[in-house]
Design a protein around this motif. Structure first.
Motif, PDB file in Angstrom:
ATOM      1  N   ALA A 181       1.818  -9.615 -11.510  1.00 34.38           N
ATOM      2  CA  ALA A 181       2.912  -9.265 -10.608  1.00 34.38           C
ATOM      3  C   ALA A 181       2.382  -8.931  -9.215  1.00 34.38           C
ATOM      4  CB  ALA A 181       3.697  -8.081 -11.176  1.00 34.38           C
ATOM      5  N   TYR A 182       1.289  -8.189  -9.172  1.00 34.52           N
ATOM      6  CA  TYR A 182       0.711  -7.799  -7.880  1.00 34.52           C
ATOM      7  C   TYR A 182       0.234  -9.028  -7.114  1.00 34.52           C
ATOM      8  CZ  TYR A 182      -1.679  -4.878  -4.468  1.00 34.52           C
ATOM      9  OH  TYR A 182      -2.051  -4.267  -3.304  1.00 34.52           O
ATOM     10  N   ILE A 183      -0.403  -9.949  -7.813  1.00 33.73           N
ATOM     11  CA  ILE A 183      -0.923 -11.151  -7.158  1.00 33.73           C
ATOM     12  C   ILE A 183       0.220 -12.020  -6.644  1.00 33.73           C
ATOM     13  CG2 ILE A 183      -2.225 -13.284  -7.524  1.00 33.73           C
ATOM     14  CD1 ILE A 183      -3.859 -11.595  -9.623  1.00 33.73           C
ATOM     15  N   HIS A 184       1.288 -12.154  -7.444  1.00 34.32           N
ATOM     16  CA  HIS A 184       2.443 -12.932  -6.996  1.00 34.32           C
ATOM     17  C   HIS A 184       3.085 -12.290  -5.773  1.00 34.32           C
ATOM     18  CE1 HIS A 184       3.126 -16.226  -9.839  1.00 34.32           C
ATOM     19  NE2 HIS A 184       2.534 -15.471 -10.727  1.00 34.32           N
ATOM     20  N   GLN A 191      -1.490 -13.330  -0.271  1.00 36.45           N
ATOM     21  CA  GLN A 191      -2.537 -13.348   0.760  1.00 36.45           C
ATOM     22  C   GLN A 191      -3.886 -12.904   0.215  1.00 36.45           C
ATOM     23  OE1 GLN A 191       0.094 -11.375   0.737  1.00 36.45           O
ATOM     24  NE2 GLN A 191      -0.483  -9.241   1.097  1.00 36.45           N
ATOM     25  N   LEU A 192      -3.904 -12.223  -0.934  1.00 34.80           N
ATOM     26  CA  LEU A 192      -5.163 -11.820  -1.556  1.00 34.80           C
ATOM     27  C   LEU A 192      -6.026 -13.017  -1.925  1.00 34.80           C
ATOM     28  CD1 LEU A 192      -3.984  -9.043  -4.041  1.00 34.80           C
ATOM     29  CD2 LEU A 192      -5.368  -8.694  -2.001  1.00 34.80           C
ATOM     30  N   LEU A 193      -5.398 -14.166  -2.131  1.00 31.13           N
ATOM     31  CA  LEU A 193      -6.112 -15.338  -2.616  1.00 31.13           C
ATOM     32  C   LEU A 193      -6.822 -16.112  -1.504  1.00 31.13           C
ATOM     33  CD1 LEU A 193      -3.450 -16.642  -5.162  1.00 31.13           C
ATOM     34  CD2 LEU A 193      -5.353 -15.067  -5.550  1.00 31.13           C
ATOM     35  N   GLY A 194      -6.709 -15.636  -0.279  1.00 31.20           N
ATOM     36  CA  GLY A 194      -7.374 -16.309   0.831  1.00 31.20           C
ATOM     37  C   GLY A 194      -8.806 -15.837   1.006  1.00 31.20           C
ATOM     38  N   GLN A 195      -9.651 -16.701   1.590  1.00 31.40           N
ATOM     39  CA  GLN A 195     -11.038 -16.357   1.901  1.00 31.40           C
ATOM     40  C   GLN A 195     -11.352 -16.767   3.324  1.00 31.40           C
ATOM     41  OE1 GLN A 195     -14.045 -17.217  -1.276  1.00 31.40           O
ATOM     42  NE2 GLN A 195     -12.371 -18.407  -2.136  1.00 31.40           N
ATOM     43  N   ARG A 196     -12.120 -15.918   3.976  1.00 29.85           N
ATOM     44  CA  ARG A 196     -12.571 -16.268   5.313  1.00 29.85           C
ATOM     45  C   ARG A 196     -13.469 -17.502   5.240  1.00 29.85           C
ATOM     46  NH1 ARG A 196      -9.854 -14.459   9.756  1.00 29.85           N
ATOM     47  NH2 ARG A 196      -9.360 -12.252   9.518  1.00 29.85           N
ATOM     48  N   GLY A 197     -13.388 -18.335   6.282  1.00 32.91           N
ATOM     49  CA  GLY A 197     -14.173 -19.559   6.294  1.00 32.91           C
ATOM     50  C   GLY A 197     -15.652 -19.317   6.110  1.00 32.91           C
ATOM     51  N   GLN A 198     -16.169 -18.221   6.734  1.00 33.17           N
ATOM     52  CA  GLN A 198     -17.610 -17.999   6.658  1.00 33.17           C
ATOM     53  C   GLN A 198     -18.067 -17.608   5.258  1.00 33.17           C
ATOM     54  OE1 GLN A 198     -15.557 -16.100   8.480  1.00 33.17           O
ATOM     55  NE2 GLN A 198     -16.126 -13.938   8.470  1.00 33.17           N
ATOM     56  N   LEU A 256     -10.671  -9.279  -1.845  1.00 31.80           N
ATOM     57  CA  LEU A 256     -11.348  -9.711  -3.058  1.00 31.80           C
ATOM     58  C   LEU A 256     -12.571 -10.553  -2.732  1.00 31.80           C
ATOM     59  CD1 LEU A 256      -8.296 -10.786  -5.273  1.00 31.80           C
ATOM     60  CD2 LEU A 256      -9.335  -8.528  -5.068  1.00 31.80           C
ATOM     61  N   SER A 257     -13.543 -10.513  -3.625  1.00 30.94           N
ATOM     62  CA  SER A 257     -14.711 -11.378  -3.499  1.00 30.94           C
ATOM     63  C   SER A 257     -14.312 -12.806  -3.886  1.00 30.94           C
ATOM     64  CB  SER A 257     -15.819 -10.891  -4.427  1.00 30.94           C
ATOM     65  OG  SER A 257     -15.449 -11.105  -5.786  1.00 30.94           O
ATOM     66  N   PRO A 258     -15.108 -13.806  -3.514  1.00 37.09           N
ATOM     67  CA  PRO A 258     -14.784 -15.189  -3.903  1.00 37.09           C
ATOM     68  C   PRO A 258     -14.580 -15.348  -5.405  1.00 37.09           C
ATOM     69  CG  PRO A 258     -16.500 -15.203  -2.228  1.00 37.09           C
ATOM     70  CD  PRO A 258     -16.281 -13.762  -2.610  1.00 37.09           C
ATOM     71  N   ARG A 259     -15.405 -14.707  -6.228  1.00 37.30           N
ATOM     72  CA  ARG A 259     -15.234 -14.823  -7.677  1.00 37.30           C
ATOM     73  C   ARG A 259     -13.959 -14.138  -8.135  1.00 37.30           C
ATOM     74  NH1 ARG A 259     -16.389 -18.551 -10.415  1.00 37.30           N
ATOM     75  NH2 ARG A 259     -18.668 -18.415 -10.393  1.00 37.30           N
ATOM     76  N   GLN A 260     -13.616 -13.003  -7.537  1.00 36.72           N
ATOM     77  CA  GLN A 260     -12.364 -12.330  -7.887  1.00 36.72           C
ATOM     78  C   GLN A 260     -11.159 -13.176  -7.504  1.00 36.72           C
ATOM     79  OE1 GLN A 260     -13.118  -8.596  -5.825  1.00 36.72           O
ATOM     80  NE2 GLN A 260     -13.204  -7.502  -7.781  1.00 36.72           N
ATOM     81  N   VAL A 261     -11.286 -13.909  -6.397  1.00 29.56           N
ATOM     82  CA  VAL A 261     -10.203 -14.820  -6.001  1.00 29.56           C
ATOM     83  C   VAL A 261     -10.017 -15.896  -7.072  1.00 29.56           C
ATOM     84  CG1 VAL A 261      -9.518 -16.598  -4.340  1.00 29.56           C
ATOM     85  CG2 VAL A 261     -10.423 -14.409  -3.530  1.00 29.56           C
TER      86      VAL A 261
END
Length: 345
Positions: A195-198, A202-209, A143-148
């Motif tokens: 349900a999918y997000i729960h 791990q979808l809610l993570g973002q790479r540091g960069q 996901l993109s940052p906004r989607q997160v």
């Protein structure tokens, strides 16, 4: 055995009750017609088995099921529902239910389901098995940052208006983001997306960069496949801290949690190397939760942060297993970088 039936349809409760009467060990059956009555019944009596319809009024299924499992870990839970979406079913199974029975299947199967669950097995109605097997082959999603941000709002059961207010967006913009998010997750509704997000925190993570915008003047750490959680109920401070962590550890995957309800699924699914955690998160204290998390993940490093430093809190925090307790005003870039060096290298 004491059984609680929670279903807003009287005919369903009557049918399940009749099926239960054929089980010799059942001594008492209590009914609840909605989420409020369910919680009230659980608070006043101790039950061995809960038979639950997840589409009742005043009831948020995924969040409430997780809470029930935390509070009553020895109680068995069987979902009896007409909803057969594989993502939703898998989300509830991951939340801790012991079985999922479809309402269009023979009611006599309920007794078989109970017997299987009591023997230590997981029960899933036959028509769902192939769906669940197919769902394990889904492609990975980034996901993109906004989607997160939008996904985190969904996971917290926020309305479109509440998400818009939290992110300073218009409701229409949130709706557009949701449409694209549903398409990317391959789901058709808000309930399926939640349900999918729960199921896939791990979808809610973002790479540091992807978090920081400016290039750091210092050399970033070679963090590899490291997961870091920043848990604080102050969104602005949390984002600032994520930015500093991301700037110094661009290869790490960084997750945000604004409550214990968000934090625990992340801890269980991503197995973080490091957690920065506010000692006061909502109405609960970080010291007792540090102890619980360390019991589950012995290797995780937890840094407690606080705006109200206290010598006794510091002692209790270290005793609970925290790596350190740091005053928020002292948690600057050099300090965070040193912590990352100690933990990652």
């Amino acid at each position: 055995m004491k059984v609680l039936i929670a279903d807003d349809h009287e005919t369903a409760r009557i049918g399940i009750r009749k099926a239960l009467m054929t089980i010799e060990d059942v001594e008492q059956v209590v009914d609840a017609r909605n989420g409020d009555e369910l919680i009230e019944a659980l608070e006043h009596e101790r039950f061995d088995f809960l038979i639950l319809d997840v589409s009742m009024p005043h009831f948020d299924p995924l969040i409430t099921v997780q809470s029930i499992r935390d509070q009553y870990p020895s109680m068995f839970i069987l979902i009896v529902s007409a909803f057969d979406d594989d993502v939703y079913v898998q989300g509830l199974l991951n939340a801790g239910v012991h079985g999922y029975h479809l309402k269009d299947q023979p009611l006599s199967d309920v007794t078989q389901a109970i017997a299987r669950i009591l023997s230590g097995e997981t029960w899933v109605s036959g028509p769902l098995v192939n769906k669940l097997l197919r769902s394990t082959n889904r492609r990975s999603i980034e996901l993109s940052p906004r989607q997160v941000d939008i996904a985190r709002g969904l996971s917290n059961s926020l309305s479109n208006k509440e998400i818009a207010e939290e992110l300073s967006l218009s409701i229409k913009t949130v709706e557009n983001h949701l449409t694209r998010l549903y398409r990317q997750l391959n789901v058709n509704s808000r309930l399926e997306a939640m349900a999918y997000i729960h199921e896939n925190s791990q979808l809610l993570g973002q790479r540091g960069q992807s978090i920081y915008k400016k290039t750091s003047s210092s050399m970033p750490l070679a963090s590899g496949e490291v997961s870091i959680i920043v848990a604080d109920d102050n969104q602005r401070y949390r984002r600032e801290l994520c930015g500093i962590v991301g700037r110094n550890s661009p290869g790490a995957t960084i997750y945000e949690a604004g409550s214990w309800r968000e934090l625990y699924p992340l801890v269980e699914q991503v197995h973080p190397r490091l957690i920065f955690m506010d000692i006061v998160l909502g109405d609960e204290d970080g010291i007792s939760h540090t102890r619980k998390i360390k019991q589950k993940l012995h290797d995780v490093k937890i840094v407690l942060i606080t705006a109200y430093p206290d010598r006794e809190f510091h002692r209790l925090g270290i005793e609970s297993g925290a790596l350190a307790m740091i005053d928020k005003k002292d948690l600057d870039t050099p300090t965070i970088r040193q912590i990352l060096l100690d933990v990652i290298d």
